[in-house]
Structures are given as C-alpha cells and as structure tokens.
Enzyme design. Structure first.
Site, PDB file in Angstrom:
ATOM      1  N   ASP A 105       0.871  -1.175   0.000  1.00  0.00           N
ATOM      2  CA  ASP A 105       0.000   0.000   0.000  1.00  0.00           C
ATOM      3  C   ASP A 105       0.911   1.230   0.000  1.00  0.00           C
ATOM      4  O   ASP A 105       1.390   1.649  -1.056  1.00  0.00           O
ATOM      5  CB  ASP A 105      -0.895  -0.101   1.245  1.00  0.00           C
ATOM      6  CG  ASP A 105      -1.912   1.007   1.375  1.00  0.00           C
ATOM      7  OD1 ASP A 105      -1.995   1.850   0.481  1.00  0.00           O
ATOM      8  OD2 ASP A 105      -2.633   1.044   2.390  1.00  0.00           O
ATOM      9  N   LYS A 133      -1.073  -1.253  -4.505  1.00  0.00           N
ATOM     10  CA  LYS A 133      -1.852  -0.012  -4.673  1.00  0.00           C
ATOM     11  C   LYS A 133      -0.856   1.079  -5.068  1.00  0.00           C
ATOM     12  O   LYS A 133      -0.388   1.852  -4.224  1.00  0.00           O
ATOM     13  CB  LYS A 133      -2.513   0.373  -3.350  1.00  0.00           C
ATOM     14  CG  LYS A 133      -3.671  -0.489  -2.941  1.00  0.00           C
ATOM     15  CD  LYS A 133      -4.299   0.116  -1.681  1.00  0.00           C
ATOM     16  CE  LYS A 133      -5.259  -0.828  -1.034  1.00  0.00           C
ATOM     17  NZ  LYS A 133      -5.663  -0.374   0.306  1.00  0.00           N
ATOM     18  N   VAL A 155      -9.378  -3.437   0.240  1.00  0.00           N
ATOM     19  CA  VAL A 155      -9.801  -4.774  -0.197  1.00  0.00           C
ATOM     20  C   VAL A 155      -9.701  -5.787   0.949  1.00  0.00           C
ATOM     21  O   VAL A 155      -8.892  -5.616   1.862  1.00  0.00           O
ATOM     22  CB  VAL A 155      -8.965  -5.288  -1.405  1.00  0.00           C
ATOM     23  CG1 VAL A 155      -9.328  -4.559  -2.684  1.00  0.00           C
ATOM     24  CG2 VAL A 155      -7.471  -5.180  -1.143  1.00  0.00           C
ATOM     25  N   ARG A 167     -10.798 -12.658   6.127  1.00  0.00           N
ATOM     26  CA  ARG A 167      -9.607 -13.315   5.572  1.00  0.00           C
ATOM     27  C   ARG A 167      -9.952 -14.603   4.836  1.00  0.00           C
ATOM     28  O   ARG A 167      -9.232 -15.050   3.962  1.00  0.00           O
ATOM     29  CB  ARG A 167      -8.619 -13.673   6.691  1.00  0.00           C
ATOM     30  CG  ARG A 167      -8.005 -12.480   7.393  1.00  0.00           C
ATOM     31  CD  ARG A 167      -6.830 -12.936   8.263  1.00  0.00           C
ATOM     32  NE  ARG A 167      -6.432 -11.943   9.236  1.00  0.00           N
ATOM     33  CZ  ARG A 167      -5.596 -10.937   8.996  1.00  0.00           C
ATOM     34  NH1 ARG A 167      -5.085 -10.791   7.801  1.00  0.00           N
ATOM     35  NH2 ARG A 167      -5.282 -10.089   9.941  1.00  0.00           N
TER      36      ARG A 167
HETATM   37  P1  IMP Z   1       1.865  -0.477   3.786  1.00  0.00           P
HETATM   38  O1  IMP Z   1       2.945  -0.420   4.829  1.00  0.00           O
HETATM   39  O2  IMP Z   1       1.056   0.790   3.779  1.00  0.00           O
HETATM   40  O3  IMP Z   1       2.391  -0.818   2.414  1.00  0.00           O
HETATM   41  O4  IMP Z   1       0.826  -1.555   4.253  1.00  0.00           O
HETATM   42  C1  IMP Z   1       0.951  -2.887   3.953  1.00  0.00           C
HETATM   43  C2  IMP Z   1       0.097  -3.724   4.865  1.00  0.00           C
HETATM   44  O5  IMP Z   1      -1.141  -3.072   5.168  1.00  0.00           O
HETATM   45  C3  IMP Z   1      -0.299  -5.009   4.151  1.00  0.00           C
HETATM   46  O6  IMP Z   1       0.595  -6.033   4.453  1.00  0.00           O
HETATM   47  C4  IMP Z   1      -1.684  -5.300   4.679  1.00  0.00           C
HETATM   48  O7  IMP Z   1      -1.589  -6.095   5.830  1.00  0.00           O
HETATM   49  C5  IMP Z   1      -2.236  -3.947   5.055  1.00  0.00           C
HETATM   50  N1  IMP Z   1      -3.135  -3.426   3.997  1.00  0.00           N
HETATM   51  C6  IMP Z   1      -2.867  -2.466   3.086  1.00  0.00           C
HETATM   52  N2  IMP Z   1      -3.916  -2.242   2.274  1.00  0.00           N
HETATM   53  C7  IMP Z   1      -4.874  -3.097   2.694  1.00  0.00           C
HETATM   54  C8  IMP Z   1      -6.216  -3.357   2.228  1.00  0.00           C
HETATM   55  O8  IMP Z   1      -6.749  -2.760   1.262  1.00  0.00           O
HETATM   56  N3  IMP Z   1      -6.882  -4.329   2.906  1.00  0.00           N
HETATM   57  C9  IMP Z   1      -6.361  -5.011   3.968  1.00  0.00           C
HETATM   58  N4  IMP Z   1      -5.134  -4.800   4.416  1.00  0.00           N
HETATM   59  C10 IMP Z   1      -4.389  -3.847   3.793  1.00  0.00           C
END
Ligand code: IMP
Length: 178
Positions: A105, A133, A155, A167
């Site tokens: 994300d 994303k 999502v 999940r």
């Molecule tokens: P980041 O550090 O922002 O890249 O977040 C990554 C983590 O956030 C992923 O491993 C997921 O566990 C969680 N995450 C990010 N987007 C989503 C989503 O749309 N649904 C559920 N979990 C998400």
C-alpha cells in the site's frame, strides 16, 4: 457477490480463478529463476498466509520458508508505524531472500523491513506481492513478482482482513462506497 463485513459492504473484485492464475504465473517465474539458489522465502503475517501457502505449494525447487509478523494497519487506514512481533528464526546472511507480501500500500511496511534485513547482508532480496496499490505508494520499492496492480481502494479476502474479519473469503473483495 456482495458481502457485509462488520459495518461495511464489499463487492467481488478479483475472483479465485484469476488469483490462481497469478499464483501459477509467479511460481513458474521463481522456479525458473532460482533453480540453483536455494532461496529463503519470508512471508509477512498475517495477511500473506493464504497467498504464501498457495504460492509455496507451486514452488518445486529446493528452498525454505519462514514467517515474520509486521503490522502498520488499523481498520482501513495505514497507521504509518511498523512493528515486528515475530522475528526470524533462521540466518539470512548470504541467502537469496524472496519476501512474500499480500499487498503493498504505502510501501512503509516493506521498506522498513527491507532496511532491517539488509543489515544481515543477504546475497539478494526480491519482493513478491499479490497486490500493489501503486497510487498510494509513498515509499517506492521494486516489486519483482506482482499479481495485480489495483486502485487505492480497501480490499479484503484471500488472507486480507477488515479489523480481523474477511480473511477466509476465496475471492478478493473491494470496499463498496456506501
Ligand atoms: P503499507 O505499509 O502501507 O504498504 O501496508 C501494507 C500492509 O497493510 C499489508 O501487508 C496489509 O496487511 C495492510 N493493507 C494495506 N492495504 C490493505 C487493504 O486494502 N486491505 C487489507 N489490508 C491492507
């Protein structure tokens, strides 16, 4: 199909067959590229547990898998701070590492984790993620094996959760705005 999880509605976004196709495609690239390298897969819990299991079943070269638990999410928003609660129990020095992540994300979770791993001097680190994303990524990291690029919408399913629920859905579902 629509699903209600806690207070929110979700609609099917990527179905099981498409996910399986992506898993097979990624596994066959890894099998071809890591023939003699004995890679160490590191799957990031909790979200990647189903993806990691399905992918690893399709890996047919000598390899190992280990798990870490990192988290930066609460509800439907990234909290920005990354915590590690289950560490690795295997040495990663001089190993070829493949990180398995459910979704990238902001990229904060992985970039923090990669910086930690690099201190142990592995031979190489590659990233395998089911979803990206791209528009939401503030900490860009090269994703070497990717299932799907998706818009910046929340999502659930196939291991991904909304406050711990959802999940177990076989398809990936997207948040339905009202
Ligand atoms: P980041 O550090 O922002 O890249 O977040 C990554 C983590 O956030 C992923 O491993 C997921 O566990 C969680 N995450 C990010 N987007 C989503 C989503 O749309 N649904 C559920 N979990 C998400």
């Amino acid at each position: 199909m629509d699903k209600k999880i806690l207070d929110k509605k979700f609609v099917t976004y990527i179905n099981e067959a498409k996910i399986t196709e992506a898993v097979f495609r990624i596994a066959s690239s890894i099998n071809a590229e890591y023939q003699d390298k004995m890679p160490l897969f590191i799957a990031i819990l909790n979200g990647s547990f189903i993806f990691a299991a399905d992918l690893y079943k399709q890996i047919n070269i000598p390899s190992q898998i280990n798990f870490v638990k990192l988290s930066s999410y609460s509800g439907t928003q990234s909290s920005g701070s990354v915590t590690t609660s289950i560490g690795l129990d295997v040495a990663i020095n001089a190993r070829d590492i493949i990180i398995i992540e459910d979704i990238v994300d902001t990229g904060k979770t992985l970039s923090t984790f990669i910086a930690e791993l690099k201190k142990e001097e592995p031979s190489s680190i590659r990233i395998c993620a089911l979803l990206h994303k791209q528009e939401a990524t503030t900490h860009p990291i090269p994703i070497d094996y990717l299932g799907f690029t998706i818009p910046d919408l929340f999502v659930v399913g196939y291991g991904l959760d909304y406050n711990g629920f959802g999940r177990n859905l076989k398809d990936i579902h997207q948040l339905k705005e009202s």
